[in-house]
Design an enzyme around this catalytic site. Structure first.
Site, PDB file in Angstrom:
ATOM      1  N   ASP A 127      47.154  33.192  34.350  1.00 36.33           N
ATOM      2  CA  ASP A 127      47.343  33.868  33.063  1.00 36.33           C
ATOM      3  C   ASP A 127      47.666  35.341  33.230  1.00 36.33           C
ATOM      4  O   ASP A 127      47.850  36.056  32.241  1.00 36.33           O
ATOM      5  CB  ASP A 127      46.117  33.692  32.165  1.00 36.33           C
ATOM      6  CG  ASP A 127      44.814  34.115  32.826  1.00 36.33           C
ATOM      7  OD1 ASP A 127      44.790  34.260  34.057  1.00 36.33           O
ATOM      8  OD2 ASP A 127      43.816  34.297  32.100  1.00 36.33           O
ATOM      9  N   HIS A 128      47.774  35.787  34.489  1.00 32.04           N
ATOM     10  CA  HIS A 128      48.167  37.177  34.755  1.00 32.04           C
ATOM     11  C   HIS A 128      49.492  37.276  35.505  1.00 32.04           C
ATOM     12  O   HIS A 128      50.031  38.374  35.615  1.00 32.04           O
ATOM     13  CB  HIS A 128      47.077  37.887  35.555  1.00 32.04           C
ATOM     14  CG  HIS A 128      45.817  38.103  34.775  1.00 32.04           C
ATOM     15  ND1 HIS A 128      45.429  39.339  34.283  1.00 32.04           N
ATOM     16  CD2 HIS A 128      44.845  37.232  34.387  1.00 32.04           C
ATOM     17  CE1 HIS A 128      44.284  39.215  33.631  1.00 32.04           C
ATOM     18  NE2 HIS A 128      43.909  37.951  33.686  1.00 32.04           N
ATOM     19  N   HIS A 166      45.418  34.997  39.254  1.00 30.89           N
ATOM     20  CA  HIS A 166      45.206  33.911  38.305  1.00 30.89           C
ATOM     21  C   HIS A 166      46.459  33.739  37.445  1.00 30.89           C
ATOM     22  O   HIS A 166      47.134  34.722  37.107  1.00 30.89           O
ATOM     23  CB  HIS A 166      43.996  34.192  37.404  1.00 30.89           C
ATOM     24  CG  HIS A 166      42.704  33.742  38.011  1.00 30.89           C
ATOM     25  ND1 HIS A 166      41.482  34.289  37.683  1.00 30.89           N
ATOM     26  CD2 HIS A 166      42.430  32.771  38.933  1.00 30.89           C
ATOM     27  CE1 HIS A 166      40.523  33.699  38.363  1.00 30.89           C
ATOM     28  NE2 HIS A 166      41.068  32.783  39.121  1.00 30.89           N
ATOM     29  N   HIS A 180      45.359  40.446  39.548  1.00 30.35           N
ATOM     30  CA  HIS A 180      44.919  39.357  40.413  1.00 30.35           C
ATOM     31  C   HIS A 180      45.848  38.163  40.205  1.00 30.35           C
ATOM     32  O   HIS A 180      46.720  38.182  39.331  1.00 30.35           O
ATOM     33  CB  HIS A 180      43.458  38.992  40.163  1.00 30.35           C
ATOM     34  CG  HIS A 180      43.151  38.508  38.787  1.00 30.35           C
ATOM     35  ND1 HIS A 180      43.171  39.327  37.672  1.00 30.35           N
ATOM     36  CD2 HIS A 180      42.804  37.269  38.322  1.00 30.35           C
ATOM     37  CE1 HIS A 180      42.848  38.629  36.606  1.00 30.35           C
ATOM     38  NE2 HIS A 180      42.628  37.381  36.970  1.00 30.35           N
ATOM     39  N   HIS A 226      35.518  39.555  40.933  1.00 33.38           N
ATOM     40  CA  HIS A 226      35.950  38.503  40.021  1.00 33.38           C
ATOM     41  C   HIS A 226      35.891  37.194  40.807  1.00 33.38           C
ATOM     42  O   HIS A 226      35.462  37.160  41.962  1.00 33.38           O
ATOM     43  CB  HIS A 226      37.367  38.817  39.525  1.00 33.38           C
ATOM     44  CG  HIS A 226      37.858  37.920  38.416  1.00 33.38           C
ATOM     45  ND1 HIS A 226      37.043  37.427  37.423  1.00 33.38           N
ATOM     46  CD2 HIS A 226      39.107  37.438  38.148  1.00 33.38           C
ATOM     47  CE1 HIS A 226      37.749  36.684  36.596  1.00 33.38           C
ATOM     48  NE2 HIS A 226      39.001  36.666  37.021  1.00 33.38           N
TER      49      HIS A 226
END
Length: 222
Positions: free
Chosen positions: A66-67, A64, A62, A182
């Site tokens: 931090d990914h 976000h 996804h 999510h």
């Protein structure tokens, strides 16, 4: 088929010295597949025994930060370690709709030119994958803009019959994505190994068959 998993980062929100942001690397027959690429992933790779240059596919769950915040930097580092080769197979990157624009804009604004080809394959989410107020439709994000250097790739839609997205298939396995719930549209990935027929040594079987026939006959005569 040999598969080996290495967890490069299991943290969330932000990296820390002892625990990197989300990243997992799978080694398969000499090639490396990366799942998520949080900030600091390339540093974690340098600390490991793995070779980043062997990465041929990248899967993003996804969008976000931090990914994905480590992805532009990793691609630039891989480019610095590469030499121009028009015949080289592209690095395939899979992820939610909007990933192509994120990568293209990040590399374009930072004046980064990759020396290897890459393709971005975007998964079109459904509106029930996250709270309604968090859903954003990125289908028209670059509509009307000329993106002459934008990476090629496919736009993948949900297969209602399978309730999943077919990403790739070869003689050994099938890779599919499935929907997760999510705060933003998210995807999980499944690697399914195909059935493999066994190798039968017919002559060996015949030899063993004759041996066992004599053995059972001996038992009957006792």
């Amino acid at each position: 088929m040999s598969l080996e998993l290495t967890f490069l980062g299991t943290g969330s929100a932000f990296p820390c010295p002892a625990r990197g942001a989300a990243a997992l690397l799978l080694r398969r027959d000499g090639h490396c597949w990366l799942f998520d690429c949080g900030e600091g992933t390339q540093t974690q790779l340098m600390r490991s025994h793995l070779q980043a240059a062997r990465i041929t596919k990248i899967f993003i769950t996804h969008l976000h930060g931090d990914h994905i915040f480590g992805l532009p930097g990793l691609l630039c580092t891989l480019s610095l370690q590469s030499s121009p080769d028009a015949s080289k197979a592209p690095v395939d990157i899979y992820g939610p709709l909007g990933l192509r624009s994120f990568l293209w804009r990040s590399l374009e604004l930072s004046h980064s030119q990759l020396l290897f080809p890459y393709a971005v394959h975007e998964l079109v989410p459904t509106r029930d994958q996250c709270p309604p107020e968090e859903f954003r439709d990125f289908s028209g994000l670059d509509r009307g803009e000329a993106l002459p250097q934008a990476p090629p790739g496919r736009v993948l839609h949900l297969d209602p019959g399978e309730d999943s997205y077919l990403l790739l298939e070869d003689e050994q396995l099938v890779v599919r994505a499935f929907r997760l719930f999510h705060r933003v549209p998210s995807f999980g990935f499944v690697l399914q190994e195909k059935p493999r027929p066994g190798k039968l040594n017919v002559q060996k079987l015949k030899d063993l068959g004759s041996y066992f026939d004599l053995f059972f006959l001996f038992l009957l005569l006792l």
